[in-house]
Design an enzyme around this catalytic site. Structure first.
Site, PDB file in Angstrom:
ATOM      1  N   PHE A   1      -4.916   3.468  14.619  1.00 33.13           N
ATOM      2  CA  PHE A   1      -5.099   4.464  13.564  1.00 33.13           C
ATOM      3  C   PHE A   1      -6.246   4.050  12.661  1.00 33.13           C
ATOM      4  O   PHE A   1      -6.542   2.863  12.528  1.00 33.13           O
ATOM      5  CB  PHE A   1      -3.820   4.597  12.722  1.00 33.13           C
TER       6      PHE A   1
ATOM      7  N   LYS B   1     -11.611  -2.823  18.351  1.00 35.73           N
ATOM      8  CA  LYS B   1     -10.225  -3.251  18.583  1.00 35.73           C
ATOM      9  C   LYS B   1      -9.737  -2.919  19.995  1.00 35.73           C
ATOM     10  O   LYS B   1      -8.556  -3.031  20.284  1.00 35.73           O
ATOM     11  CB  LYS B   1      -9.322  -2.620  17.511  1.00 35.73           C
TER      12      LYS B   1
ATOM     13  N   LYS C   1     -13.924   1.335  14.997  1.00 33.64           N
ATOM     14  CA  LYS C   1     -12.619   0.657  15.133  1.00 33.64           C
ATOM     15  C   LYS C   1     -12.122   0.705  16.572  1.00 33.64           C
ATOM     16  O   LYS C   1     -11.582  -0.274  17.087  1.00 33.64           O
ATOM     17  CB  LYS C   1     -11.600   1.289  14.188  1.00 33.64           C
TER      18      LYS C   1
ATOM     19  N   ASP D   1      -4.981  -6.333   4.952  1.00 31.71           N
ATOM     20  CA  ASP D   1      -6.106  -7.087   5.513  1.00 31.71           C
ATOM     21  C   ASP D   1      -6.161  -8.493   4.915  1.00 31.71           C
ATOM     22  O   ASP D   1      -6.711  -9.397   5.513  1.00 31.71           O
ATOM     23  CB  ASP D   1      -7.423  -6.368   5.207  1.00 31.71           C
TER      24      ASP D   1
ATOM     25  N   LYS E   1       8.859 -17.630  -9.899  1.00 34.58           N
ATOM     26  CA  LYS E   1       8.126 -16.554 -10.564  1.00 34.58           C
ATOM     27  C   LYS E   1       6.910 -17.108 -11.319  1.00 34.58           C
ATOM     28  O   LYS E   1       7.049 -18.082 -12.069  1.00 34.58           O
ATOM     29  CB  LYS E   1       9.080 -15.834 -11.524  1.00 34.58           C
TER      30      LYS E   1
ATOM     31  N   ASN F   1       0.848  -1.199   0.000  1.00 40.16           N
ATOM     32  CA  ASN F   1       0.000   0.000   0.000  1.00 40.16           C
ATOM     33  C   ASN F   1       0.883   1.248   0.000  1.00 40.16           C
ATOM     34  O   ASN F   1       2.110   1.150  -0.007  1.00 40.16           O
ATOM     35  CB  ASN F   1      -0.948  -0.030   1.199  1.00 40.16           C
TER      36      ASN F   1
HETATM   37  N1  CTP Z   1      -4.537  -3.162  11.736  1.00 35.83           N
HETATM   38  C1  CTP Z   1      -3.827  -4.224  12.256  1.00 35.83           C
HETATM   39  N2  CTP Z   1      -3.833  -5.421  11.608  1.00 35.83           N
HETATM   40  C2  CTP Z   1      -4.548  -5.608  10.474  1.00 35.83           C
HETATM   41  C3  CTP Z   1      -5.282  -4.528   9.926  1.00 35.83           C
HETATM   42  C4  CTP Z   1      -5.257  -3.319  10.583  1.00 35.83           C
HETATM   43  O1  CTP Z   1      -3.184  -4.052  13.297  1.00 35.83           O
HETATM   44  N3  CTP Z   1      -4.515  -6.782   9.889  1.00 35.83           N
HETATM   45  C5  CTP Z   1      -4.513  -1.888  12.468  1.00 35.83           C
HETATM   46  C6  CTP Z   1      -3.817  -0.753  11.760  1.00 35.83           C
HETATM   47  O2  CTP Z   1      -2.440  -0.726  12.104  1.00 35.83           O
HETATM   48  C7  CTP Z   1      -4.544   0.472  12.313  1.00 35.83           C
HETATM   49  C8  CTP Z   1      -5.946  -0.054  12.573  1.00 35.83           C
HETATM   50  O3  CTP Z   1      -5.838  -1.466  12.648  1.00 35.83           O
HETATM   51  O4  CTP Z   1      -4.007   0.900  13.546  1.00 35.83           O
HETATM   52  C9  CTP Z   1      -6.964   0.303  11.549  1.00 35.83           C
HETATM   53  O5  CTP Z   1      -6.565  -0.162  10.285  1.00 35.83           O
HETATM   54  P1  CTP Z   1      -7.594  -0.194   9.092  1.00 35.83           P
HETATM   55  O6  CTP Z   1      -6.969  -0.830   7.905  1.00 35.83           O
HETATM   56  O7  CTP Z   1      -8.168   1.179   8.946  1.00 35.83           O
HETATM   57  O8  CTP Z   1      -8.707  -1.114   9.766  1.00 35.83           O
HETATM   58  P2  CTP Z   1      -9.530  -2.326   9.237  1.00 35.83           P
HETATM   59  O9  CTP Z   1     -10.081  -3.016  10.454  1.00 35.83           O
HETATM   60  O10 CTP Z   1      -8.716  -3.134   8.310  1.00 35.83           O
HETATM   61  O11 CTP Z   1     -10.747  -1.643   8.529  1.00 35.83           O
HETATM   62  P3  CTP Z   1     -11.035  -1.323   6.973  1.00 35.83           P
HETATM   63  O12 CTP Z   1     -12.248  -2.140   6.694  1.00 35.83           O
HETATM   64  O13 CTP Z   1     -11.322   0.149   6.961  1.00 35.83           O
HETATM   65  O14 CTP Z   1      -9.827  -1.717   6.181  1.00 35.83           O
END
Ligand code: CTP
Length: 407
Positions: free
Chosen positions: A323, A341, A337, A279, A289, A210
């Site tokens: 975050f 979390k 969130k 995610d 490859k 990303n």
């Molecule tokens: N985070 C994490 N582990 C993951 C995904 C996210 O620790 N596998 C943490 C990120 O570091 C951040 C927070 O979760 O502090 C929010 O990340 P975000 O991608 O916005 O949350 P998601 O739950 O993945 O929600 P979204 O559906 O918006 O992607």
């Protein structure tokens, strides 16, 4: 601020005339002010003005050694609690970035180990020039702090960003920096920060990732270090450089990050999850490859472990900051969130907003706790936003410890 020594470096831009008001306000605030002027500055304002206002001799020449018992630039650098360069021209900023020491100010700056604060002032196109931007970034990586120029009428006729911040703003910022550095609100605390974007491999040469640059995580690590903490950064893919004085552990995937964080979680006091964690990851990671075949290629992905959520469920004494990078409906997603979390604080930003988000030096952050919005920070450098976030977190951690001790 009585008893604190400030070296005020005035360089040669039209805003040098504001150096007089700035010097006077610093003296009124109780600082012992020693002024160094560049040759250019002396074309706009006289050393006598600054000598009268600071009630100290003004330095303009490295070789004008008045006291045989000391070497002036070393003596000044050693006794300074902070060096403030205001106004700072593009030229002096470039010299600082390159380590050039060809006058009294830049020589003293090289000899200094104290905090350095720079208040730039110049034409807007100069301020935006890639060379100036690069030099400012080089200085930021060396922990130089900035008081950003304001937008307004510039001496060159433009109405734009580049005007020296008002003397009152500069004095207040300097006082805040010194006060916070002195208080070291995270002294003795172990802080774990995650930064950057994770990398999920498809095969040995391709991956999913990303846009995260790591700038926010590194700014937080730097602020935590300045606040006295012992800092470890778990960094995935980043384009920014980590600050000095923090331990950096490099990882690649979400799983690596989870392992590295879990290893250190129990002994940490404060955890900031600034990393952009994937995610989903490919179900299969090809060992060689992937060769081109049909017109379409389907990638099958599986969910990664949510690190923040795992920490939230496991935490005992730890203070946990998450975050949320969103593209709208910030309050709703942030609170969702935070609760899901189990975070103590959540920092949310709208990455589609100008001045916020990935790979920028600024951010616009809204901070939440379980009862809702704590503070909506205006657009500010990631470093200043980090200092504000950690000031609030440190306060809340201290309150919690106080309550537990009183039980
Ligand atoms: N985070 C994490 N582990 C993951 C995904 C996210 O620790 N596998 C943490 C990120 O570091 C951040 C927070 O979760 O502090 C929010 O990340 P975000 O991608 O916005 O949350 P998601 O739950 O993945 O929600 P979204 O559906 O918006 O992607």
């Amino acid at each position: 601020m009585r008893g604190k020594t400030i070296i005020l470096g005035i360089t040669g831009g039209i805003a040098a005339y504001k150096g007089a008001a700035l010097c006077s306000k610093l003296v009124q605030a109780g600082f012992d002010v020693h002024v160094i002027m560049t040759e250019g500055a002396c074309k706009f304002i006289t050393p006598l003005t600054l000598q009268t206002l600071s009630r100290n001799p003004v330095y303009t020449d490295t070789f004008d050694e008045r006291d045989p018992s000391v070497v002036s630039h070393i003596d000044l650098a050693d006794k300074a609690d902070l060096i403030l360069v205001a106004p700072a021209t593009a030229n002096t900023i470039a010299k600082m970035a390159a380590g050039i020491a060809d006058d009294m100010l830049t020589t003293t700056l090289l000899a200094a180990t104290c905090r350095i604060v720079v208040a730039p002032a110049m034409n807007v196109h100069m301020y935006d020039h890639p060379a100036v931007v690069r030099n400012l970034n080089v200085l930021a990586e060396r922990s130089v702090m900035f008081i950003e120029p304001e937008t307004g009428q510039l001496a060159c006729g433009y109405v734009a960003k580049g005007r020296l911040a008002e003397p009152e703003t500069i004095v207040a910022a300097v006082a805040d920096i010194l006060a916070e550095d002195e208080r070291k609100p995270l002294l003795g605390k172990k802080v774990l920060v995650t930064a950057g974007g994770t990398v999920e491999r498809l095969d040995p040469v391709r991956y999913l990732t990303n846009d995260s640059s790591g700038k926010m995580g590194f700014a937080l690590a730097e602020a935590a270090r300045d606040f006295g903490a012992e800092v470890t950064v778990i960094a995935a893919r980043t384009s920014a450089s980590p600050p000095n004085g923090v331990a950096v552990v490099r990882v690649e995937s979400a799983q690596d990050m989870l392992d590295a964080v879990m290893e250190r979680f129990d002994s940490s006091d404060l955890i900031v999850k600034a990393a952009a964690v994937a995610d989903y990851r490919p179900v299969v990671r090809a060992s060689s490859k992937i060769k081109k075949s049909g017109d379409r290629l389907m990638l099958e992905l599986e969910k990664t472990t949510d690190i923040l959520q795992t920490l939230g469920e496991r935490k005992t004494k730890q203070y946990l900051i998450g975050f949320a990078a969103e593209t709208g409906d910030l309050d709703h997603y942030a609170m969702d969130k935070l609760q899901r979390k189990h975070c103590d604080m959540l920092a949310a930003n709208d990455v589609s907003e100008e001045g916020a988000g990935f790979n920028k030096d600024t951010n616009i952050i809204r901070l939440y706790d379980k009862s809702g919005l704590i503070e909506a920070l205006p657009i500010m450098s990631k470093r200043d936003a980090s200092r504000r976030m950690l000031t609030i977190a440190a306060q809340r951690m201290a309150d919690r410890e106080g309550k537990e001790a009183g039980r």
